[in-house]
Design a protein around this motif. Structure first.
Motif, PDB file in Angstrom:
ATOM      1  N   THR A 133      27.958 -30.443 -15.183  1.00 62.16           N
ATOM      2  CA  THR A 133      28.131 -29.372 -16.156  1.00 62.16           C
ATOM      3  C   THR A 133      28.580 -29.913 -17.508  1.00 62.16           C
ATOM      4  OG1 THR A 133      30.434 -29.029 -15.556  1.00 62.16           O
ATOM      5  CG2 THR A 133      28.815 -27.714 -14.380  1.00 62.16           C
ATOM      6  N   ALA A 134      29.173 -31.103 -17.520  1.00 63.24           N
ATOM      7  CA  ALA A 134      29.672 -31.713 -18.756  1.00 63.24           C
ATOM      8  C   ALA A 134      30.660 -30.807 -19.468  1.00 63.24           C
ATOM      9  CB  ALA A 134      28.512 -32.077 -19.686  1.00 63.24           C
ATOM     10  N   ARG A 135      31.383 -29.977 -18.717  1.00 64.65           N
ATOM     11  CA  ARG A 135      32.360 -29.100 -19.344  1.00 64.65           C
ATOM     12  C   ARG A 135      33.766 -29.661 -19.156  1.00 64.65           C
ATOM     13  NH1 ARG A 135      30.621 -22.849 -18.924  1.00 64.65           N
ATOM     14  NH2 ARG A 135      29.081 -22.999 -20.585  1.00 64.65           N
ATOM     15  N   PRO A 136      34.649 -29.451 -20.121  1.00 64.31           N
ATOM     16  CA  PRO A 136      35.957 -30.115 -20.076  1.00 64.31           C
ATOM     17  C   PRO A 136      36.977 -29.468 -19.134  1.00 64.31           C
ATOM     18  CG  PRO A 136      35.728 -28.886 -22.111  1.00 64.31           C
ATOM     19  CD  PRO A 136      34.417 -28.782 -21.410  1.00 64.31           C
ATOM     20  N   VAL A 137      36.876 -28.181 -18.906  1.00 61.38           N
ATOM     21  CA  VAL A 137      37.912 -27.516 -18.113  1.00 61.38           C
ATOM     22  C   VAL A 137      37.371 -27.221 -16.720  1.00 61.38           C
ATOM     23  CG1 VAL A 137      39.541 -25.606 -18.016  1.00 61.38           C
ATOM     24  CG2 VAL A 137      38.750 -26.443 -20.229  1.00 61.38           C
ATOM     25  N   TRP A 138      37.933 -27.888 -15.719  1.00 58.29           N
ATOM     26  CA  TRP A 138      37.504 -27.638 -14.347  1.00 58.29           C
ATOM     27  C   TRP A 138      38.454 -26.628 -13.713  1.00 58.29           C
ATOM     28  CZ3 TRP A 138      36.044 -33.026 -11.804  1.00 58.29           C
ATOM     29  CH2 TRP A 138      34.915 -33.532 -12.469  1.00 58.29           C
ATOM     30  N   VAL A 139      37.897 -25.560 -13.205  1.00 60.38           N
ATOM     31  CA  VAL A 139      38.693 -24.541 -12.521  1.00 60.38           C
ATOM     32  C   VAL A 139      38.264 -24.549 -11.054  1.00 60.38           C
ATOM     33  CG1 VAL A 139      39.174 -22.077 -12.367  1.00 60.38           C
ATOM     34  CG2 VAL A 139      38.956 -23.166 -14.593  1.00 60.38           C
ATOM     35  N   LEU A 140      39.145 -25.046 -10.190  1.00 60.27           N
ATOM     36  CA  LEU A 140      38.747 -25.323  -8.818  1.00 60.27           C
ATOM     37  C   LEU A 140      39.574 -24.503  -7.839  1.00 60.27           C
ATOM     38  CD1 LEU A 140      38.767 -29.211  -9.189  1.00 60.27           C
ATOM     39  CD2 LEU A 140      36.932 -27.636  -9.713  1.00 60.27           C
ATOM     40  N   ASP A 141      38.835 -23.803  -6.948  1.00 61.28           N
ATOM     41  CA  ASP A 141      39.500 -22.956  -5.973  1.00 61.28           C
ATOM     42  C   ASP A 141      39.395 -23.617  -4.590  1.00 61.28           C
ATOM     43  OD1 ASP A 141      40.736 -20.887  -4.781  1.00 61.28           O
ATOM     44  OD2 ASP A 141      39.252 -19.362  -5.317  1.00 61.28           O
ATOM     45  N   GLU A 142      40.493 -24.103  -4.091  1.00 59.59           N
ATOM     46  CA  GLU A 142      40.512 -24.791  -2.786  1.00 59.59           C
ATOM     47  C   GLU A 142      39.389 -25.814  -2.670  1.00 59.59           C
ATOM     48  OE1 GLU A 142      42.847 -24.420  -0.733  1.00 59.59           O
ATOM     49  OE2 GLU A 142      43.736 -22.454  -1.068  1.00 59.59           O
ATOM     50  N   PRO A 143      39.366 -26.804  -3.567  1.00 59.49           N
ATOM     51  CA  PRO A 143      38.213 -27.719  -3.571  1.00 59.49           C
ATOM     52  C   PRO A 143      38.127 -28.600  -2.334  1.00 59.49           C
ATOM     53  CG  PRO A 143      39.907 -28.510  -5.062  1.00 59.49           C
ATOM     54  CD  PRO A 143      40.350 -27.165  -4.609  1.00 59.49           C
ATOM     55  N   THR A 144      39.214 -28.781  -1.608  1.00 62.98           N
ATOM     56  CA  THR A 144      39.193 -29.771  -0.526  1.00 62.98           C
ATOM     57  C   THR A 144      38.924 -29.171   0.844  1.00 62.98           C
ATOM     58  OG1 THR A 144      41.579 -29.541  -0.360  1.00 62.98           O
ATOM     59  CG2 THR A 144      40.751 -31.332  -1.712  1.00 62.98           C
ATOM     60  N   VAL A 145      38.616 -27.863   0.891  1.00 59.72           N
ATOM     61  CA  VAL A 145      38.329 -27.252   2.192  1.00 59.72           C
ATOM     62  C   VAL A 145      37.171 -27.990   2.869  1.00 59.72           C
ATOM     63  CG1 VAL A 145      37.450 -25.169   3.304  1.00 59.72           C
ATOM     64  CG2 VAL A 145      39.173 -24.988   1.536  1.00 59.72           C
ATOM     65  N   SER A 146      37.324 -28.317   4.116  1.00 59.69           N
ATOM     66  CA  SER A 146      36.376 -29.014   4.991  1.00 59.69           C
ATOM     67  C   SER A 146      36.058 -30.452   4.551  1.00 59.69           C
ATOM     68  CB  SER A 146      35.078 -28.213   5.218  1.00 59.69           C
ATOM     69  OG  SER A 146      34.411 -27.985   4.005  1.00 59.69           O
ATOM     70  N   LEU A 147      36.834 -31.010   3.639  1.00 60.56           N
ATOM     71  CA  LEU A 147      36.631 -32.426   3.309  1.00 60.56           C
ATOM     72  C   LEU A 147      37.506 -33.292   4.220  1.00 60.56           C
ATOM     73  CD1 LEU A 147      36.622 -32.625  -0.596  1.00 60.56           C
ATOM     74  CD2 LEU A 147      34.689 -32.566   0.959  1.00 60.56           C
ATOM     75  N   ASP A 148      36.996 -34.473   4.612  1.00 70.28           N
ATOM     76  CA  ASP A 148      37.836 -35.398   5.371  1.00 70.28           C
ATOM     77  C   ASP A 148      38.696 -36.216   4.401  1.00 70.28           C
ATOM     78  OD1 ASP A 148      36.137 -37.183   4.237  1.00 70.28           O
ATOM     79  OD2 ASP A 148      35.003 -37.575   6.069  1.00 70.28           O
ATOM     80  N   ALA A 149      39.592 -37.032   4.965  1.00 69.42           N
ATOM     81  CA  ALA A 149      40.561 -37.744   4.124  1.00 69.42           C
ATOM     82  C   ALA A 149      39.865 -38.641   3.114  1.00 69.42           C
ATOM     83  CB  ALA A 149      41.502 -38.558   5.012  1.00 69.42           C
ATOM     84  N   ALA A 150      38.790 -39.331   3.546  1.00 68.88           N
ATOM     85  CA  ALA A 150      38.091 -40.231   2.631  1.00 68.88           C
ATOM     86  C   ALA A 150      37.460 -39.454   1.472  1.00 68.88           C
ATOM     87  CB  ALA A 150      37.016 -40.996   3.389  1.00 68.88           C
ATOM     88  N   SER A 151      36.894 -38.281   1.795  1.00 69.88           N
ATOM     89  CA  SER A 151      36.262 -37.485   0.740  1.00 69.88           C
ATOM     90  C   SER A 151      37.298 -36.898  -0.210  1.00 69.88           C
ATOM     91  CB  SER A 151      35.435 -36.354   1.354  1.00 69.88           C
ATOM     92  OG  SER A 151      34.482 -36.873   2.230  1.00 69.88           O
ATOM     93  N   VAL A 152      38.482 -36.553   0.327  1.00 65.44           N
ATOM     94  CA  VAL A 152      39.544 -36.058  -0.548  1.00 65.44           C
ATOM     95  C   VAL A 152      39.935 -37.140  -1.541  1.00 65.44           C
ATOM     96  CG1 VAL A 152      41.944 -35.303  -0.646  1.00 65.44           C
ATOM     97  CG2 VAL A 152      40.434 -34.365   1.089  1.00 65.44           C
ATOM     98  N   ALA A 153      40.034 -38.382  -1.053  1.00 68.59           N
ATOM     99  CA  ALA A 153      40.375 -39.503  -1.944  1.00 68.59           C
ATOM    100  C   ALA A 153      39.277 -39.687  -3.001  1.00 68.59           C
ATOM    101  CB  ALA A 153      40.551 -40.772  -1.127  1.00 68.59           C
ATOM    102  N   LEU A 154      38.013 -39.558  -2.546  1.00 63.41           N
ATOM    103  CA  LEU A 154      36.873 -39.650  -3.459  1.00 63.41           C
ATOM    104  C   LEU A 154      36.987 -38.598  -4.562  1.00 63.41           C
ATOM    105  CD1 LEU A 154      34.439 -41.580  -2.970  1.00 63.41           C
ATOM    106  CD2 LEU A 154      33.209 -39.645  -2.010  1.00 63.41           C
ATOM    107  N   PHE A 155      37.300 -37.377  -4.120  1.00 61.96           N
ATOM    108  CA  PHE A 155      37.425 -36.255  -5.046  1.00 61.96           C
ATOM    109  C   PHE A 155      38.583 -36.462  -6.015  1.00 61.96           C
ATOM    110  CE2 PHE A 155      39.659 -32.145  -5.704  1.00 61.96           C
ATOM    111  CZ  PHE A 155      38.798 -31.635  -6.652  1.00 61.96           C
ATOM    112  N   ALA A 156      39.734 -36.943  -5.481  1.00 62.27           N
ATOM    113  CA  ALA A 156      40.885 -37.178  -6.356  1.00 62.27           C
ATOM    114  C   ALA A 156      40.533 -38.210  -7.424  1.00 62.27           C
ATOM    115  CB  ALA A 156      42.082 -37.639  -5.524  1.00 62.27           C
TER     116      ALA A 156
END
Lengths: 204, 218
Positions: A133-156
């Motif tokens: 989206t190339a947008r500066p403000v990310w508004v995230l609602d429970e972004p880590t639902v159903s992610l495993d630990a490795a994916s959470v680290a990836l996301f962080a």
């Protein structure tokens, strides 16, 4: 440009859920919203994303700058991973989906139909959409639902890079993302006093 | 905007997209009518244009609730609303995609099915012209109805009840153009009325659809 919320009150289904909420979110900052289920985090995020008007108070710095990720990922099951992502890239006027695929480890999956992905893989695809989206403000609602630990680290890691490049993020989550620099805002004290439901004025 | 159009067309053509639904319904109606009314060619010739129009209208109605419901269920409607597309543009593209996948195939199939209804040679042109002119109005009005009922579980019934009265003027003038064309009468005034309805709703209704969609997304 900061996102400034002043004395914000938000309502869900005509019932006020949060009031008197103020925060400032500058470039490079992350704000993590906490609160029990039903405390109004999603409603607040929908208001910030511009999907519903605030009941009271003011909100600035959000016009055309928000990338919103809700509980639902907005994926089309009959389109492939790359097609899904390319569609959102085109909508937001970006062209390159490679970095987003790489960041969420989706390269090996890009020709699979989104409908055949696992829940965690769908979530990763939904989050990869933020990057195109190339947008500066990310508004995230429970972004880590159903992610495993490795994916959470990836996301962080992705969020951290986004902050480092001058973006900001407003995240509602129950788990610890490991974003030590993020400020935490507990919405519980801002819960609106119970009162009768207001009339929805839209059709009156 | 074109990305949204291509996505909708691609989704409609893929498995489960419902592309053939309206067309199959149209086919069934027009094939069954001659069986139902009996082998009277004179009667079929007389009712043919009207049957084609009613079939096209009902076929259109059948696919309306898919316009926004699917995007609403998987959350992409929320995401589209926060995207840098004007809501009016989104609903116009949705209506256009609906017409291309439902209305246009009906227009093209009508002359073929006209054979089954013993349509007189002079009628083919005007059936096609009236449908080509009228079906865009059906799609745009239907998109408005779909925007009104988005988010309602099983909103299809309400959608039909809301939209059918709005379809009546298009049906009256569209079928009248086709009937007069088939009988070789002057058809300028119903044709102009039909064109007026179509262009009027195309120009005005997207604003109404966008407004109700914004309210429904709250």
């Amino acid at each position: 440009m900061d996102v400034i919320a002043q004395d914000l009150a938000v309502a869900r289904g005509g019932v006020p859920v949060l009031e008197g909420l103020s925060f400032v979110l500058g470039p490079g900052q992350a704000l993590v919203l906490r609160g029990p289920n039903g405390s109004g985090k999603t409603t607040l995020l929908r208001t910030v994303a511009g999907l519903q008007p605030p009941l009271a108070g003011s909100l600035s710095g959000t016009e055309d700058r928000i990338a919103y990720a809700a509980h639902a990922d907005g994926l089309k099951s009959m389109l492939s991973v790359a097609e899904n992502l390319r569609f959102w890239a085109q909508v937001f006027g970006a062209s390159d989906i490679k970095p987003a695929l790489a960041a969420f480890d989706l390269d090996p999956l890009q020709d699979r139909l989104a409908g055949s992905l696992s829940a965690g893989q769908k979530r990763r695809l939904g989050l990869a959409r933020l990057m195109v989206t190339a947008r500066p403000v990310w508004v995230l609602d429970e972004p880590t639902v159903s992610l495993d630990a490795a994916s959470v680290a990836l996301f962080a890691g992705v969020v951290r890079r986004h902050l480092a490049s001058g973006g900001c993020a407003l995240i509602a989550t129950h788990i610890d993302l490991g974003l030590t620099e993020a400020r935490i805002l507990d919405v519980t004290p801002y819960r609106a006093a119970p009162r009768a439901a207001l009339q929805d004025e839209a059709f009156l | 905007m074109t990305a949204l159009l291509w996505r909708d067309l691609r989704l409609a053509l893929r498995a489960g997209g419902g592309f053939g639904l309206g067309l199959a319904f149209f086919l069934i109606v027009t094939v069954l009518v001659p069986f139902g009314v009996g082998p009277e060619t004179a009667l079929l010739t007389r009712i043919g244009p009207g049957v084609l129009w009613i079939g096209a209208l009902l076929a259109c109605l059948l696919s309306l609730d898919r316009i926004f419901a699917l995007d609403w269920e998987d959350g992409s409607l929320d995401l589209l609303a926060t995207a840098p597309l004007p809501m009016e543009g989104i609903v116009s593209i949705k209506a256009l995609a609906h017409w291309l996948t439902t209305g246009l195939p009906l227009v093209l199939a009508a002359p073929v099915l006209g054979v089954l209804l013993n349509l007189p040679p002079a009628g083919y042109l005007w059936v096609v012209v009236s449908l080509a002119l009228g079906t865009p109005a059906l799609s745009v009005i239907g998109t408005f109805g779909a925007a009104l009922t988005v988010g309602l579980k099983r909103g299809g019934l309400l959608l039909s009840l809301l939209v059918l009265p709005l379809y009546v003027p298009t049906l009256i003038f569209g079928a009248e153009v086709a009937r007069r064309g088939a009988e070789g009468l002057a058809l300028q005034s119903p044709l102009l009325m039909l064109a007026g309805i179509s262009f009027g709703v195309i120009a005005l209704l997207p604003f109404a659809s966008a407004a109700v969609l914004r309210i429904n997304l709250r």
